[in-house]
Design an enzyme around this catalytic site. Structure first.
Site, PDB file in Angstrom:
ATOM      1  N   CYS A   5       0.847  -1.187   0.000  1.00 54.65           N
ATOM      2  CA  CYS A   5       0.000   0.000   0.000  1.00 54.65           C
ATOM      3  C   CYS A   5       0.887   1.242   0.000  1.00 54.65           C
ATOM      4  CB  CYS A   5      -0.943   0.019   1.209  1.00 54.65           C
ATOM      5  SG  CYS A   5      -0.086   0.201   2.786  1.00 54.65           S
ATOM      6  N   CYS A   8       2.743   1.777   3.237  1.00 55.03           N
ATOM      7  CA  CYS A   8       3.916   0.901   3.361  1.00 55.03           C
ATOM      8  C   CYS A   8       5.080   1.464   2.548  1.00 55.03           C
ATOM      9  CB  CYS A   8       3.590  -0.509   2.864  1.00 55.03           C
ATOM     10  SG  CYS A   8       2.250  -1.317   3.760  1.00 55.03           S
ATOM     11  N   CYS A  33      41.198 -19.917  14.128  1.00 58.15           N
ATOM     12  CA  CYS A  33      42.515 -19.283  14.238  1.00 58.15           C
ATOM     13  C   CYS A  33      42.824 -18.561  12.932  1.00 58.15           C
ATOM     14  CB  CYS A  33      43.597 -20.313  14.541  1.00 58.15           C
ATOM     15  SG  CYS A  33      43.869 -21.504  13.215  1.00 58.15           S
ATOM     16  N   CYS A  70      43.385 -20.934   9.998  1.00 57.76           N
ATOM     17  CA  CYS A  70      42.134 -21.426   9.406  1.00 57.76           C
ATOM     18  C   CYS A  70      41.504 -20.355   8.519  1.00 57.76           C
ATOM     19  CB  CYS A  70      41.152 -21.805  10.510  1.00 57.76           C
ATOM     20  SG  CYS A  70      41.789 -22.968  11.725  1.00 57.76           S
ATOM     21  N   ASP A  83      32.561  17.642  27.814  1.00 48.28           N
ATOM     22  CA  ASP A  83      31.492  18.614  27.666  1.00 48.28           C
ATOM     23  C   ASP A  83      30.865  18.849  29.043  1.00 48.28           C
ATOM     24  OD1 ASP A  83      29.374  20.156  26.484  1.00 48.28           O
ATOM     25  OD2 ASP A  83      28.106  18.386  26.703  1.00 48.28           O
TER      26      ASP A  83
END
Length: 907
Positions: free
Chosen positions: A66, A69, A138, A141, A548
């Site tokens: 729609c 949407c 590792c 790998c 701040d």
């Protein structure tokens, strides 16, 4: 009233407020372009997707049916930088998006669609998937997986994450299928847990961390224990029952004793996984530990069978001990992954939803924005939302790290994963399960793991050279001494194999990422979101911290601090008049006065003829009598003598002493004493009184009213109670320069600065002035961290070496702007952040140099007879467990504002 009426104090924004700005940091070093041929690790890290190019993507969004949407989806997508066009086609459920590839990608666009509440069924063009690869634990790998993906046509980028066992791959579905990507990963020798399309969740956006179960009950573990048993029996026959160690057979002319057969059995069981991984390493041209260990084991066996050197014991101990080392490494990595799994497990999987008057228990993924979920005492809140009924204390520690539960009532915001302590709550959902606060935190923690620190990049570059060099030395050790000096071939062959074992820098490479992951996940559990390992590293090395004022050192909300009644009036009388005058004012000062009067239970007065006097104050008739409230200058214009007023005593009467002072012409002098004193404390002064004059000082028609100054009210942005302790703690931890930056006037800033104990105060700064101030601090001190609210201070946060946002929970802008976000308004988290980061840097240094020193020491010991089992046990298994255990110490760091001595004692 205008903002000018108070010359001291502040509002919620120090100076003109600025919009947010992304820090622009990229993770290019972890997003690898795989379009070319096989490359070295450095080359793979340096290649990225081409920038400054326009692209388009078409998404199937079937639920977009729609105009409403379409508007929602388009609005969500346009929030991304780099979006050039958005064309939602409602009739076909398609979304066409044009975008700049240098600023965003198709994956990010899909996420924005999902954040609007709509699923993406399919995408034409680039698609990003996250695959679970739990055995990839590792750097070695990861290298095999990268080499397997680098030549796959259609794969444009990939990112391996051994710390959580996942691989993120971007590929073009027009050139390569998802199945082919999975096959490429599996060709490196690693199983993919979500290999099938039906197994994936959220189109690759899930935060699933693969869980392979207990490593000690895995098939690899069983084979290892069997191998160990054969090694033990072999040693028994070799060294204890030598008389029973008989010849069993002959192999290529060499005798095969019973102990040798047992050692071969140990290799057969323990070496299966090693040789299998070594095969995949060779296939993918990856010189890693698996290939090196496979070569060492096969070399020992070949020397034994072909040359009669009897190195079966060495081959068996290599197979068994390295398998143990692999199990220990996997266990250590699982401990690291558990810390991330704990974050993911915070949010419940189901929610109780009220639908059509009935309560239904459904998966959280099925709960839509706007629905109402019911949360009973003791339950976790399943979704981000707003309380619409009930009240309770909510434990927000999982999100903000706050130790004390926070009271929640109607209209308050709550977060998924927090715990409802005592009462009943109904919560209207404000975000989907994939877009709630905890999901964003988990996503950012995952992304942070791939943001490599400088030390990690150094380690990886070093490792690229270390292994080939040591392998070359090992080969030279095998052949040079025997050929050049006639040394024993067997002895130097074994020493060469020992060097081969030491050639893989596994513990060295893993030393930094496990420390980073441990630090980042530990911080997340304590309400501090660190968005990258480089930010963790930088925060631990800051030389100055800029703070701040408003919202950081102060609460960011004005409140009444002093009420001084005059001329026989009580505090209630003064507040009653002030409340009547300020009720219709929208100025923060007026709101603070009304809030104080309400809290004190002060009654209302009849108000007529309200008038705002720009830059001065307000005027109104209270119960028919003209009253004023405003700056001291307003009352001077009205003709009041502010140098001669009587202060009210406890009994409401002027004391004899006060009367004597008056007789000596020395009464309470508001202009010379009271007002300057209050203003020097950083407070805004408001006078309250009645008068029949106009603001210009002329008598009005109601001029019969007697002039009387009724009281003085001081308003200020209160300093946080723990601000001074926070600054002291930073000093104790070693931060020498703590500076306050503010848009407030110098007098107020100095008062606040003195109260909290900062080293320097820089006031009256616009946002661009704060940027200049940060740059000046960088030039003067070095590395600078800026702490602000993440919105008004965005330019300064982006300029600083590290930008830290306060109170970022539920605030998208703060989460996106800063490098680090303190989820709660809790100042103890700032010293904790510095302490954690500083310790993390220390742990990383310890891990890197200890692992390097251990390798060097073992290498030096090789010519002196270092046994091969010691190289495996200490150089690989021992160091891997050591660096991981050292990294896990970071989880013990806790937020505190105690002195440095307590920290040192814990450390």
């Amino acid at each position: 009233m205008s903002d000018e009426r108070g010359e001291a104090g502040g509002t919620a924004c120090d100076g003109p407020c600025a919009g947010s700005d992304d820090d622009g940091h990229d993770d290019e070093d972890t997003r690898v372009d795989a379009s070319g041929p096989a490359a070295t690790a450095d080359e793979r890290r340096d290649r990225t997707t081409p920038a400054d190019a326009s692209a388009s993507v078409e998404l199937s969004v079937p639920e977009m049916d729609c105009a409403s949407c379409a508007t929602k989806v388009e609005s969500s997508v346009r929030r991304l930088d780099g979006i050039e066009s958005v064309d939602p086609q409602v009739t076909s459920g398609r979304l066409l998006v044009g975008y700049d590839e240098s600023q965003t990608d198709a994956d990010a666009i899909g996420e924005r669609v999902e954040k609007a509440g709509y699923g993406v069924a399919s995408t034409s063009g680039p698609r990003t998937e996250q695959f679970g690869v739990p055995d990839m634990d590792c750097a070695s790998c990861a290298g095999k997986v990268e080499n397997a993906l680098v030549n796959v046509e259609g794969v444009s980028a990939y990112e391996t994450r051994p710390t959580n066992g996942t691989v993120r791959v971007t590929f073009d579905e027009g050139s390569v299928s998802r199945r082919q990507v999975v096959d490429a990963i599996e060709s490196a020798g690693y199983a993919v847990t979500n290999a099938d399309e039906d197994d994936e969740e959220g189109h690759g956006h899930s935060h699933e961390v693969p869980d392979g179960g207990s490593v000690w009950r895995s098939r690899r573990a069983v084979l290892t224990w069997v191998s160990g048993a054969f090694v033990a029996f072999g040693l028994l026959f070799e060294f204890v029952l030598g008389g029973s160690n008989v010849e069993v057979a002959r192999l290529l002319g060499s005798e095969l004793l019973l102990a040798d057969v047992l050692f071969l059995a140990a290799v057969a069981f323990g070496g299966q996984g090693i040789l299998r991984n070594g095969y995949y390493s060779a296939r993918n041209l990856n010189l890693d530990i698996d290939l090196l260990m496979s070569g060492a084991i096969l070399g020992a066996l070949v020397a034994s069978v072909g040359f009669g050197e009897s190195l079966y014991f060495e081959a068996a101990t290599l197979a068994f001990l390295f398998s143990v080392a692999e199990l220990l490494e996997r266990y250590s990595m699982d401990r690291t992954r558990d810390s991330l799994r704990e974050l993911m497990d915070l949010s419940p999987d189901e929610a109780t939803v009220r639908r059509e008057g009935e309560e239904q228990t459904v998966p959280v993924e099925d709960v839509a924005v706007g629905e109402v979920v019911v949360v009973r005492p003791g339950e976790k809140i399943p979704m981000d939302g707003e309380v619409v009924d009930g009240d309770s204390a909510v434990n927000q520690a999982p999100i903000t790290g706050e130790s004390v539960p926070v009271d929640k009532t109607v209209g308050d915001e709550v977060y998924a994963g927090t715990v409802n302590e005592g009462g009943y709550l109904e919560v209207e959902v404000t975000s989907t399960a994939g877009d709630n606060t905890i999901s964003r935190v988990v996503s950012m923690v995952e992304d942070a793991q791939s943001n490599r620190t400088d030390r990690e990049q150094f380690v990886e570059r070093f490792a690229d050279y270390y292994t080939p060099v040591v392998v070359s030395v090992a080969i030279a050790a095998m052949v040079v001494p025997p050929l050049a000096w006639g040394a024993d071939w067997t002895t130097w062959f074994v020493r060469g194999l020992t060097l081969v074992v030491l050639a893989c820098p596994c513990a060295f490479v893993i030393s930094t990422p496990v420390s980073v992951v441990s630090g980042i996940t530990s911080a997340a559990k304590n309400g501090v979101l660190i968005k990258g390992g480089d930010h963790l590293e930088a925060m631990g090395e800051v030389d100055a911290i800029a703070l701040d004022k408003t919202g950081t050192l102060t609460k960011g909300e004005l409140a009444v601090t002093d009420v001084v009644p005059l001329n026989d009036n009580s505090e209630e009388d003064v507040l009653r008049c002030a409340r009547g005058l300020e009720t219709r004012s929208e100025h923060p000062i007026g709101e603070a006065i009304v809030a104080q009067a309400t809290d004190r239970g002060v009654a209302d007065r009849e108000v007529e003829g309200f008038e705002s006097l720009t830059g001065k104050g307000v005027r109104a008739d209270l119960d028919g009598t003209p009253h004023f409230a405003g700056k001291p200058g307003l009352f001077e214009d009205l003709g009041f003598d502010l140098s001669h007023v009587h202060a009210t005593t406890d009994g409401g009467q002027v004391t004899a002493t006060t009367q004597q002072l008056c007789e000596r012409n020395d009464c309470l002098d508001l202009l010379e004493h009271t007002v300057p004193r209050l203003q020097s404390e950083g407070k805004t002064v408001v006078l309250v009184g009645r008068s029949g004059r106009s603001p210009a000082g002329n008598r009005t028609e109601s001029g019969e009213t007697e002039d009387e100054l009724e009281g003085v009210i001081a308003v200020a942005d209160e300093v946080r109670p723990d601000a001074a302790a926070m600054v002291d703690r930073l000093h104790d931890l070693g931060v020498e320069h703590v500076v306050m930056l503010t848009g407030d006037n110098q007098r107020t800033a100095n008062a606040i600065g003195e109260q909290v104990g900062v080293d320097d105060v820089r006031a009256e700064l616009l946002p661009e002035d704060k940027v200049s101030a940060v740059e000046a601090l960088q030039a003067e001190y070095g590395t600078v961290a800026m702490v602000g609210d993440g919105i008004n201070d965005a330019p300064a946060l982006a300029t600083a070496d590290v930008g830290v946002a306060m109170g970022a929970a539920g605030t998208d802008t703060a989460l996106e702007t800063a490098d680090i976000a303190l989820m709660a308004d809790d100042l103890s988290r700032l010293p904790y952040l510095y302490d954690l980061s500083h310790r993390a840097n220390g742990v990383i240094r310890q891990n890197v140099w200890t692992s390097l020193a251990a390798k060097a020491a073992l290498a030096v010991a090789v010519p002196f007879g270092l046994p091969i089992w010691a190289a495996v046990l200490f150089g690989d298994a021992g160091m891997t467990v050591g660096v991981t255990g050292n990294a896990m110490r970071l989880s013990t760091v806790e937020p505190t504002l105690d002195g440095a001595a307590a920290s040192a004692e814990r450390h």
